[in-house]
Motif scaffolding. Structure first.
Motif, short mmCIF file in Angstrom:
data_model
loop_
_atom_site.label_atom_id
_atom_site.label_comp_id
_atom_site.label_asym_id
_atom_site.label_seq_id
_atom_site.Cartn_x
_atom_site.Cartn_y
_atom_site.Cartn_z
N THR A 51 47.68 85.08 47.91
CA THR A 51 47.60 86.54 48.01
C THR A 51 46.20 87.05 47.69
OG1 THR A 51 48.22 87.02 45.71
CG2 THR A 51 50.02 86.74 47.30
N ASN B 242 54.51 86.29 51.48
CA ASN B 242 55.10 85.65 52.67
C ASN B 242 54.49 86.11 53.99
OD1 ASN B 242 56.73 84.44 50.76
ND2 ASN B 242 58.65 84.91 51.78
N ILE C 100 54.84 78.50 58.33
CA ILE C 100 56.25 78.28 57.99
C ILE C 100 56.94 79.63 57.91
CG2 ILE C 100 57.87 77.08 56.49
CD1 ILE C 100 55.60 75.36 57.96
N PRO D 136 62.60 77.09 59.64
CA PRO D 136 63.68 76.29 59.05
C PRO D 136 64.95 77.11 58.84
CG PRO D 136 61.64 76.18 57.71
CD PRO D 136 61.50 77.32 58.69
#
Ligand code: NAD
Length: 248
Positions: A63, A113, A140, A185
């Motif tokens: 971050t 994220n 991801i 995922p």
């Protein structure tokens, strides 16, 4: 060895999917800089270096833009190149109805994220362009970048952002041979979901037609594929590795 002579950064490499990816990458011949907030990354790097692999740990908070910029500069200086960036660092939050989601929790989720993935992509791509092009970025995301889950407002928003940022950068960088793709995922047995109740785990297991949760190594295999020349015609894609969750 699919990644021989490649230099890779794996963010969030101390645990779960990131740690499985670091193990797979060194087995495939890559030199890996594993980064994480957690000093557990030092232990993993020590273990793998002791087994003769080219790996080192660097403590980086994704971050903080200057930390990501300095990480990429240090890797380029030490190894002369950066070939692969795996933007994996991420957090989960307790499921809450939107009216209970605080702006602090919202911003924390988006910071790690989504913005952390942006910084990792920005500096990796800049370095790959300086090298004359070529390279692979693997972001991801999650099945929750594609389907909604009640209570996961901020996580859904962040992962949907990663999926679409991957499309944008995949399109923007393809001509320079820099392939930007994502792995999505399903629910994977890692410390990220370790706090979930048995009831909640049974409920999410039922969302996967394959009848079980995934393993970190199964995601590492997909990341390795996208990072390697086997995926030479892939750009801007989101690869679902979710036991059929999103196909229903
Ligand atoms: N486990 C799942 O079910 C699942 C499903 C879909 C997507 N994902 C995604 O996979 C990725 C890895 O998750 P995991 O399950 O391996 O989780 P994990 O908790 O085992 O590992 C995540 C790692 O990221 C690190 N991290 C967190 N914030 C950071 C920051 N600001 N800077 C640097 N490092 C930081 C943590 O210290 C940890 O080591 C995440 O992006 C997650 O959202 C996980």
């Amino acid at each position: 060895m699919k990644l021989k002579n490649r230099v890779a950064i794996v963010t969030g490499g101390a645990s779960g999917i990131g740690a499985a990816t670091v193990r797979r990458f060194v087995a495939e011949g890559a030199t890996v800089v594993l980064t994480d907030l957690s000093e557990r990354g030092e232990l993993l790097a020590h273990e793998l270096a002791g087994a003769g692999h080219a790996v080192r740990f660097s403590r980086v908070d994704v971050t903080r833009e200057h930390e990501v910029r300095e990480l990429v500069a240090a890797v380029a200086l030490e190894f002369g190149q950066l070939d692969i960036m795996v933007a994996n660092a991420g957090i989960a939050q307790q499921a809450l109805p939107v009216e209970s989601l605080t702006s602090e929790a919202w911003h924390q989720m988006l910071d790690v994220n989504l913005t952390g993935v942006f910084f990792s992509n920005k500096y990796a791509i800049a370095q790959m362009k300086r090298q004359g092009g070529g390279g692979a970025v693997v972001n991801i995301a999650s099945v929750l970048g594609h389907v909604g889950r009640p209570g996961a407002t901020a996580y859904n928003a962040a992962k949907g952002g990663v999926v679409n940022m991957t499309r944008s950068l995949g399109v923007a960088c393809a001509k320079e041979g820099i392939r930007v793709n994502a792995v999505c995922p399903g629910f994977i047995e890692t410390p990220l979901i370790a706090g979930a109740s048995d009831e909640s785990l049974a409920q999410v297991t039922g969302l996967h037609p394959i009848g079980r949760l995934g393993r970190a190594e199964e995601i590492a295999a997909a990341i390795t594929f996208l990072a390697s020349d086997d995926a030479s015609f892939m750009a801007g894609a989101s690869l679902m590795v979710d036991g059929g969750y999103a196909a229903q």
